[in-house]
Design a protein around this motif. Sequence first.
Motif, short mmCIF file in Angstrom:
data_model
loop_
_atom_site.label_atom_id
_atom_site.label_comp_id
_atom_site.label_asym_id
_atom_site.label_seq_id
_atom_site.Cartn_x
_atom_site.Cartn_y
_atom_site.Cartn_z
N GLY A 1 0.91 -1.23 0.12
CA GLY A 1 -0.01 0.01 0.10
C GLY A 1 0.94 1.35 -0.01
N ASN B 1 -4.56 3.75 3.52
CA ASN B 1 -4.74 2.27 3.01
C ASN B 1 -3.88 1.44 3.78
OD1 ASN B 1 -4.88 0.10 1.33
ND2 ASN B 1 -4.00 1.07 -0.53
N GLY C 1 -10.55 4.72 3.65
CA GLY C 1 -9.27 4.28 3.16
C GLY C 1 -8.91 3.11 4.15
N TYR D 1 -11.01 0.00 3.84
CA TYR D 1 -10.72 -0.58 2.57
C TYR D 1 -9.58 -1.24 2.66
CZ TYR D 1 -8.69 -0.79 -2.23
OH TYR D 1 -8.08 -1.37 -3.22
N GLY D 2 -8.36 -0.75 3.21
CA GLY D 2 -6.99 -1.35 3.27
C GLY D 2 -7.16 -2.73 4.18
#
Length: 530
Positions: free
Chosen positions: A160, A367, A423, A426-427
């Motif tokens: 990431g 992320n 973010g 999602y990560g």
Amino acid sequence: MEILRSKWVAMAASIWIQCASGGSYTFGIYSAVLKSTQSYDQSTLDTVSVFKDIGANAGVFSGLLYTYVTSNRRRGRGGDSGGPWVVLAIGAIQCFAGYFLMWASVTGIIRKPPVALMCLFMFIAAQSQTFFNTANVVSAVENFADYGGTAVGIMKGFLGLSGAILIQLYETLCGGDPASFILLLAVTPTVLSLLAMPLVRIYETSTADDKKHLNGLSAVSLIIAAYLMVVIIVKNTFGLSSVANVVTLVCLILLLALPLLIATRARRDRMEKTALPDKSPLIISPKAVTSVNQSSEGDRQVEAGLSENLNLLQAMKSLSFWLLFLAMICGMGSGLSTINNIRQIGESLRYSSVEINSLVSLWSIWNFLGRFGAGYASDAMLHKKGWPRPWLMAATLGTMTIGHLIIASGFQGNLYVGSVIVGVCYGSQWSLMPTITSELFGVRHMGTIFNTISIASPIGSYIFSVRLIGYIYDKTASGEGNKCFGSHCFRLSFVIMASVAFFGFLVAIVLFFRTKTLYRQILVKRLHRR
């Protein structure tokens, strides 16, 4: 050299490869020059971008190759004829071929290729990421079986961060020339992976110090992420001279050398413990023998209760596979759609270009925090509380629902708050999903199975970015340039995506209840092993 043969050196080498393998995250840097030199319209450029997303996520072949080349070791044949290095080498070849041919097209060294051929170049270049990722992630899980969540979190976290790291290279070495950056993407990951790949090996050893040194690597990753965040904010707010850019890059390289320091410390600790005199009694009591035998028998019973090493087709017959796939469409798909459209959202809310650039750049930090944090936290919850990992997956999907609603609300500063929440959440999916896959279906075919589930990301992105956000925006937009300004431009889209994320939360809850017994068995197995 014996000093380089340890799982900690392998971990450090994998981290370095991950740091350079996220070229697909930097498409925004060179997309404009690709569009202008190839005379593409926006639709054609979007088509090329779709092949980038497919290539970076459809890693089934890399998983199958990893299983094949490591099969000799699993059968006890040993040797260096097969291993993760084979997968890394093929990834390096793909990386160089794909980006070099794109660079040659952009600079006019070769004739302008047809769109279909450019899509193939992009697919090959992005596909290399799955080879790097599969070799590094799966070997880390095998080397640190008891702390797979933390190991995957570190690997996925540095992937990431790789976008931000590569952009630092671009701003320092390429002088603002996107065409040169494409050549940099062809050379840097290729050379680095070819140099580091002999060090990436599978050891499958477990010691009491594993957690301590993994915590050290975790601290290093957080320091690097914090450093990048400060550099990004300073650059976007005040700007940096060319000399300052060089200094920040040198400092970054020094920080990236720290994993080798952790590996050296781990080796020193192992040597010190080996040098200690054996204080165990020369005569072992019958009770001790009985205890050891009972422990071994108990371990075998627990092993029998755990999921076997299922291949892809066997896994696809299980309801858990499809629950995980569906949850990832909801989580990965809606999260990727958010970053794909964050610039347009910022423009519609009349954010300044500096604010928008900061939001885009800082996404890689959020992320990373999600990828690393979810892996580390899921290990802590599993070991200390006995909570199955799908519980944390459900929690992050539920939190993502709130993030989408915040973006939909349109209040002042909503995009700052919403992008951080979405973010991070999602990560989180990118570290939880591979670890859960290894625990539900076994490690042997883990690369193939988790790369198949990863296809949920581009599928979800296509559904939510093109069929939902793009469609509603085009219907709402009007005036010059067919643009839309105001919170209403994306409100309905993000309310729908909030509903999708909430549905993913419900799916993860079902997976949580289905796997509670399995995770209890995993905990018992690890207790027996200790």
